[in-house]
Design a protein around this motif. Structure first.
Motif, PDB file in Angstrom:
ATOM      1  N   ASP A   3     -37.531 -46.546 -15.183  1.00 33.79           N
ATOM      2  CA  ASP A   3     -38.158 -45.461 -15.923  1.00 33.79           C
ATOM      3  C   ASP A   3     -38.950 -46.032 -17.088  1.00 33.79           C
ATOM      4  O   ASP A   3     -38.580 -47.052 -17.675  1.00 33.79           O
ATOM      5  N   LEU A  13     -42.354 -41.303 -25.559  1.00 31.43           N
ATOM      6  CA  LEU A  13     -43.110 -41.066 -24.327  1.00 31.43           C
ATOM      7  C   LEU A  13     -42.182 -41.478 -23.198  1.00 31.43           C
ATOM      8  O   LEU A  13     -41.573 -42.553 -23.252  1.00 31.43           O
ATOM      9  N   ARG A  14     -42.069 -40.618 -22.197  1.00 31.00           N
ATOM     10  CA  ARG A  14     -41.148 -40.912 -21.102  1.00 31.00           C
ATOM     11  C   ARG A  14     -41.647 -40.290 -19.815  1.00 31.00           C
ATOM     12  O   ARG A  14     -42.519 -39.421 -19.821  1.00 31.00           O
ATOM     13  N   ASP A  15     -41.053 -40.751 -18.717  1.00 32.88           N
ATOM     14  CA  ASP A  15     -41.354 -40.161 -17.423  1.00 32.88           C
ATOM     15  C   ASP A  15     -40.968 -38.685 -17.425  1.00 32.88           C
ATOM     16  O   ASP A  15     -40.045 -38.266 -18.145  1.00 32.88           O
ATOM     17  N   TRP A  16     -41.656 -37.945 -16.591  1.00 39.02           N
ATOM     18  CA  TRP A  16     -41.360 -36.522 -16.425  1.00 39.02           C
ATOM     19  C   TRP A  16     -40.049 -36.354 -15.667  1.00 39.02           C
ATOM     20  O   TRP A  16     -39.697 -37.184 -14.833  1.00 39.02           O
ATOM     21  N   ARG A  68     -48.146 -45.633 -15.205  1.00 36.72           N
ATOM     22  CA  ARG A  68     -48.003 -44.197 -14.988  1.00 36.72           C
ATOM     23  C   ARG A  68     -49.318 -43.496 -15.290  1.00 36.72           C
ATOM     24  O   ARG A  68     -50.059 -43.885 -16.182  1.00 36.72           O
ATOM     25  N   LEU A  71     -47.355 -39.342 -18.999  1.00 32.15           N
ATOM     26  CA  LEU A  71     -45.997 -39.342 -19.537  1.00 32.15           C
ATOM     27  C   LEU A  71     -45.817 -38.110 -20.411  1.00 32.15           C
ATOM     28  O   LEU A  71     -46.779 -37.608 -21.008  1.00 32.15           O
ATOM     29  N   ARG A  84     -48.373 -34.275 -23.781  1.00 32.05           N
ATOM     30  CA  ARG A  84     -48.612 -35.117 -22.610  1.00 32.05           C
ATOM     31  C   ARG A  84     -49.691 -36.135 -22.930  1.00 32.05           C
ATOM     32  O   ARG A  84     -50.683 -35.811 -23.587  1.00 32.05           O
ATOM     33  N   TRP A 121     -49.416 -45.029 -26.122  1.00 30.14           N
ATOM     34  CA  TRP A 121     -50.048 -44.933 -24.805  1.00 30.14           C
ATOM     35  C   TRP A 121     -51.124 -46.004 -24.626  1.00 30.14           C
ATOM     36  O   TRP A 121     -51.197 -46.661 -23.582  1.00 30.14           O
TER      37      TRP A 121
END
Length: 193
Positions: A3, A13-16, A68, A71, A84, A121
């Motif tokens: 992840d 900030l992270r994965d959905w 990605r 995020l 986002r 980002w």
């Protein structure tokens, strides 16, 4: 693949996640104020389109993209979903990537959350790719996004004067960009993959 989690002082900030579906539906509501500055001339999404976007983002991918494509931006204090970050190909053939940022939750505007998210980002994208530059496009009616770019040292690379008639006014279309070596120098980093 592990992840992705990137943390600053204010945001993560992270994965959905599937659990983001309902909060994201609420944030994508066509009546939310962020629609007034995030490309409003394209029109607010219908409720069905917003729901489709929410489902697409929160459905786990068997093979997530690296880097990605998007995020979730969350408040570091309580984990609340607030926005986002994203990127897309302006031109895949020439390795031209364009970034995006939306802080959906207006309670977080003007507090540095967007600036920190965009800094994380940008660093992530330079670290995960060999791209030479990154940029974003907005319009003069979005002073928040312009301020984020200026605070982070992005350079105004293009201004299309009086390009957007919108909401009783006329606005410029603008593009801000940063080169890898500029980003490295400003942030004392080595982002080469």
């Amino acid at each position: 693949m592990d992840d992705v989690v990137l943390e600053g002082e204010k945001v993560r900030l992270r994965d959905w996640r599937p659990s983001d579906l309902q909060p994201l539906r609420d944030l994508l509501d066509p009546t939310r104020p962020w629609h007034e500055t995030n490309g409003p001339y394209f029109g607010a999404p219908t409720a069905a389109a917003a729901d489709s976007t929410a489902r697409e983002l929160t459905t786990p991918k068997a093979e997530p993209f690296d880097p990605r494509l998007s995020l979730a931006v969350c408040d570091l204090k309580d984990g609340r979903l607030i926005g986002r970050v994203s990127w897309y190909w302006e031109s895949r053939q020439t390795d031209w990537r364009r970034m995006g940022l939306v802080i959906y939750d207006e309670r977080y505007w003007g507090g540095g959350y967007g600036t920190e998210a965009f800094r994380l980002w940008t660093t992530y994208l330079f670290a995960r790719t060999d791209t030479l530059r990154l940029d974003f496009a907005t319009f003069s009616g979005n002073p928040g996004m312009i301020a984020v770019g200026q605070r982070l040292g992005f350079v105004e690379e293009g201004r299309f004067r009086r390009a957007r008639r919108w909401s009783g006014g006329v606005h410029d279309a603008v593009v801000y960009g940063v080169l890898r070596e500029e980003w490295d120098r400003m942030n004392h980093l080595s982002t080469k993959p």
